[in-house]
Design a protein around this motif. Sequence first.
Motif, short mmCIF file in Angstrom:
data_model
loop_
_atom_site.label_atom_id
_atom_site.label_comp_id
_atom_site.label_asym_id
_atom_site.label_seq_id
_atom_site.Cartn_x
_atom_site.Cartn_y
_atom_site.Cartn_z
N ASP A 177 130.13 52.92 -9.11
CA ASP A 177 130.16 51.61 -8.47
C ASP A 177 130.66 50.60 -9.50
O ASP A 177 129.92 49.75 -10.00
N GLY A 182 129.13 47.89 -4.25
CA GLY A 182 128.63 48.85 -3.28
C GLY A 182 127.35 48.33 -2.66
O GLY A 182 126.44 47.88 -3.37
N ARG A 183 127.26 48.36 -1.34
CA ARG A 183 126.05 47.85 -0.69
C ARG A 183 124.93 48.89 -0.84
O ARG A 183 125.14 50.09 -0.61
N PRO A 184 123.74 48.45 -1.24
CA PRO A 184 122.67 49.40 -1.58
C PRO A 184 122.38 50.44 -0.51
O PRO A 184 122.27 51.63 -0.83
N ILE A 187 125.14 52.99 -0.33
CA ILE A 187 125.08 53.90 -1.48
C ILE A 187 124.03 54.98 -1.24
O ILE A 187 124.28 56.17 -1.51
N TYR A 205 124.15 57.94 -10.87
CA TYR A 205 124.60 56.66 -10.32
C TYR A 205 124.97 55.70 -11.44
O TYR A 205 124.22 55.47 -12.39
N GLY A 207 126.49 51.74 -11.95
CA GLY A 207 126.84 50.47 -11.30
C GLY A 207 126.82 49.32 -12.28
O GLY A 207 126.26 49.43 -13.37
N PHE A 213 123.82 43.14 -6.76
CA PHE A 213 123.21 44.20 -5.94
C PHE A 213 122.51 45.28 -6.76
O PHE A 213 121.82 46.13 -6.19
N GLN A 214 122.70 45.33 -8.08
CA GLN A 214 122.47 46.58 -8.79
C GLN A 214 121.04 47.11 -8.73
O GLN A 214 120.84 48.31 -8.55
N SER A 217 120.50 48.72 -5.53
CA SER A 217 121.32 49.94 -5.44
C SER A 217 120.68 51.08 -6.22
O SER A 217 120.70 52.23 -5.77
N GLU A 220 117.79 52.47 -4.16
CA GLU A 220 118.28 53.28 -3.04
C GLU A 220 118.86 54.60 -3.53
O GLU A 220 118.66 55.65 -2.89
N ALA A 221 119.56 54.58 -4.67
CA ALA A 221 120.14 55.81 -5.22
C ALA A 221 119.04 56.80 -5.59
O ALA A 221 119.14 58.00 -5.31
#
Length: 640
Positions: A177, A182-184, A187, A205, A207, A213-214, A217, A220-221
């Motif tokens: 990313d 990248g939208r969480p 992702i 991951y 980013g 967003f990180q 993200s 979520e990752a």
Amino acid sequence: MGKEIKFSLLYRDMWQSSGKYVPTVEQLTEVAPAIIDMGCFARVETNGGGFEQINLLFGENPNKSVREWTRPFNEAGIQTHMLERGLSGIRMTPVPADVRRLMFQVKKKQGTDIARSFDGLNDPRNLELSIKYAKEAGMISQASLSLTVSPVHTVEYFTNLADTLVEMGAEEISIKDMAGIGRPVTIGKIIKGVKDRHPNIPIQYHGHAGPGFQMASILEAARAGAEYIDVGMEPLSWGTGHADVLAVQEMLKDAGFKVPEINMNAYMEVRSLTQKFIDDFLGYYINPTNRLMNSLLIGPGLPGGMMGSLMADLEQNLASLNKWKKKNNQPELTQDEMMIKLFDEVTYVWPLVGYPPLVTPFSQYVKNLALMNVLQLEKGRERWSMIADNIWDMMLGKSGKLAGELAPELVEMAKKQGREFYTGNPQDLYPDQLDQYREEMKKNNWEFGQDDEELFELAMHPEQYRAYKSGEAKRAFEADLAKKRAEKDAPVAVAGNERAANSNGFQPRTMVINVDNEQYVVNVSYPESGNGTHQPVQAPVSQATSAAPAPQAAPVAASSSNGATKEVISPLEGKFFLTKDSSEKAVKVGDRVNEGDIIGYIESMKTYNAVAAEESGKVTEICFANGDPVDEDDILIKMA
């Protein structure tokens, strides 16, 4: 106990996302033991794209640097990983297959365990050899999905791409990313999709923090199944860099994941040493704006790693544009006005050039194209009137297949200019070259180096390596650094106070003092203005040095001409070159030039913009030498 998450420290990317230069080998080996003592890193990103080329720019041998920098991590059992750009290897332009193959062999023997390979267009053909050569050399092949947000870059698109890369032999997948846009939730869906199909393939991951967003993200990752998370740390986290390991650790711990503990004494030591390196000289090349997060980046989707060069380009071209506006009695633009125009133009042109993911080199290409359009439109000219050859190569398919469709107006323009579209394998356009570099090494009596590493360096970065060997690179760097230090020491008036500031406003906020072999971190304060606030000094930040693609030559004297003089003028500011590579023949005094013939190039923002003659004539004077800086409207060549 929840699922285990492991951390990878991006010590290479931390520097490159902040500024131009990277630490010296002595600095890297000084900080390595403290990074190891932190006890929380399973992996450290040690080298790769850009990093080693920059070693050459300040006159340091990258092979020595990589060997000494990776050794302590190898001995501690911490995996090291590098970043490489597929078809472009660890440079900006395509690389022959034999040079790519040698790269993996050399890097493995130098101590690099994992090859993170990405292609800026997500064309699997450009990654196939990377996967093959990495595994051949005994490295772990980690293939990347370069994330972007567009109508064609869907969850299905990325999960299908992962399928292809795994079928090619990739042993790990990285979610790259690079712009942090990248939208969480998306992702998370991509990672879950890959994990559902390939449960035994580790996912890492990566980013950037810039757009904001990180942290979401990363969470979520982790929830979707990623095993490794890339992190940064102070004083080079956040901003255009990466989330700090302390925040990531606490967030994931709270979410129920098993995460490693951090030795805080070692953390503070790494933090202090990194600040010491900044205060030594690296801070002169870090734009203060790169330390800030900026949600304006969501729109254009430009990556954090290129924001330093973007701001330098913007400042330089704004000065040139305002000079033109002043001469033509037009109101000048502020930097903020220019930046918004650039971001809007990136957003406009990106779909028209086929939605290339904005990562090296294509982020630079799209940004450069947009900036050229802005400059031309501001002068009342047409959009697309300045398109560099390497940007055309991207649009024509010579760098790989675009995910989207090229705009009909650009297709028509290509046809009118006699440009042909290419659908074959991009690697086929770049034949093997190692033999010719071997001959050059022998001719110059240069050592091939351990494991042919010096041969590799010449073949990967020919111009920079030659400048390194001649001592030119070191002299140029030392002169530039001396200039910046002199500017720092020169007092300037700020809001009624006199205080020192260098050319990019860098002032150390902390210093590391050694007293009787004990290190102390000392905070540094500066005089305040009359209103009680610090007043930063802003001035241009130096761009990355571009090596000349042809030998230096003295300006050619004019010959006599009885007819009216015709002039070829520079369409923009930059550096003038008669040729862009050794395959071309330079024009010379006495040559006959026809209308439309290329007479030279202006190198600006790492791209070469062809300059064509608008009339036919006989060359009577070449007004600049190769590599000379030129301003817009400077006369390049005179003809009769």
